[in-house]
Design an enzyme around this catalytic site. Structure first.
Site, PDB file in Angstrom:
ATOM      1  N   CYS A  24     -59.121 -18.891  43.478  1.00  0.00           N
ATOM      2  CA  CYS A  24     -59.738 -17.730  44.116  1.00  0.00           C
ATOM      3  C   CYS A  24     -60.815 -18.125  45.115  1.00  0.00           C
ATOM      4  CB  CYS A  24     -60.328 -16.807  43.057  1.00  0.00           C
ATOM      5  SG  CYS A  24     -61.616 -17.613  42.097  1.00  0.00           S
TER       6      CYS A  24
ATOM      7  N   ASP B 100     -63.840 -19.019  44.396  1.00  0.00           N
ATOM      8  CA  ASP B 100     -65.192 -18.701  43.928  1.00  0.00           C
ATOM      9  C   ASP B 100     -65.947 -19.977  43.542  1.00  0.00           C
ATOM     10  OD1 ASP B 100     -64.536 -16.146  44.375  1.00  0.00           O
ATOM     11  OD2 ASP B 100     -64.390 -15.533  42.283  1.00  0.00           O
TER      12      ASP B 100
ATOM     13  N   CYS C  27     -66.607 -13.498  41.842  1.00  0.00           N
ATOM     14  CA  CYS C  27     -66.282 -12.172  41.314  1.00  0.00           C
ATOM     15  C   CYS C  27     -67.303 -11.730  40.260  1.00  0.00           C
ATOM     16  CB  CYS C  27     -64.884 -12.189  40.714  1.00  0.00           C
ATOM     17  SG  CYS C  27     -64.823 -13.079  39.158  1.00  0.00           S
TER      18      CYS C  27
ATOM     19  N   CYS D 239     -62.288 -17.073  34.982  1.00  0.00           N
ATOM     20  CA  CYS D 239     -63.612 -17.005  35.615  1.00  0.00           C
ATOM     21  C   CYS D 239     -64.679 -17.607  34.691  1.00  0.00           C
ATOM     22  CB  CYS D 239     -63.981 -15.562  35.937  1.00  0.00           C
ATOM     23  SG  CYS D 239     -62.642 -14.635  36.706  1.00  0.00           S
TER      24      CYS D 239
HETATM   25 FE1  FES Z   1     -62.657 -16.166  40.963  1.00  0.00          FE
HETATM   26 FE2  FES Z   1     -63.295 -14.700  38.929  1.00  0.00          FE
HETATM   27  S1  FES Z   1     -61.804 -14.273  40.408  1.00  0.00           S
HETATM   28  S2  FES Z   1     -63.990 -16.687  39.371  1.00  0.00           S
END
Ligand code: FES
Length: 140
Positions: A33, A35, A59, A103
């Site tokens: 993702c 992140d 997120c 996550c």
């Molecule tokens: Fe990327 Fe939650 S969607 S850490």
């Protein structure tokens, strides 16, 4: 979908920020993702984590898990902090939806990456701690 605790830590994240001259800093990312989470630990001469702060570009579940992770490691020894797994963080948050479990892995990895940095700076070995797979610098 999200527990009250998740919502609380998402809306009012604890320990957001940086620690200057931190004992250990670790940055990890989720390749899927994109992140990113960075964890700062202030560890005293007895190996006790006095302060933990984080910055998360990610997120809501990643923000909530980083917030809870910093709360959980504060006051713990380095060895005890190794037991703050993503499962422990999720339990403390009363669970996460299955699609958000990955996550919470960021939080565990960020703790480990910060502890690794600390262990390298101080030339110590922390039981069960391995070199983080990736350490990225994109929050700079
Ligand atoms: Fe990327 Fe939650 S969607 S850490």
């Amino acid at each position: 979908m999200y527990s009250e605790k998740v919502m609380d830590h998402f809306n009012n994240p604890r320990n957001v920020g940086e620690i200057e001259n931190a004992s250990g800093v670790g940055t990890v990312g989720n390749a899927k993702c994109g992140d990113i989470m960075r964890m700062y630990l202030d560890i005293d001469e007895n190996g006790v984590i006095n302060e933990a702060k984080f910055k998360t570009f990610g997120c809501g579940a990643a923000v909530a898990t980083s917030s809870m992770a910093t709360e959980l490691v504060k006051g713990k020894t380095v060895e005890e902090a190794m037991k703050v797994t993503n499962k422990a963080v999720m339990e403390a948050l009363d669970g996460l939806p299955p699609v958000k479990v990955h996550c919470s892995l960021l939080a565990e990895e960020a703790i480990h990456a910060a502890l690794w940095d600390y262990s390298q700076k101080n030339n110590i070995v922390i039981d069960g701690l391995k070199k983080p797979v990736e350490d990225i610098e994109e929050l700079d």
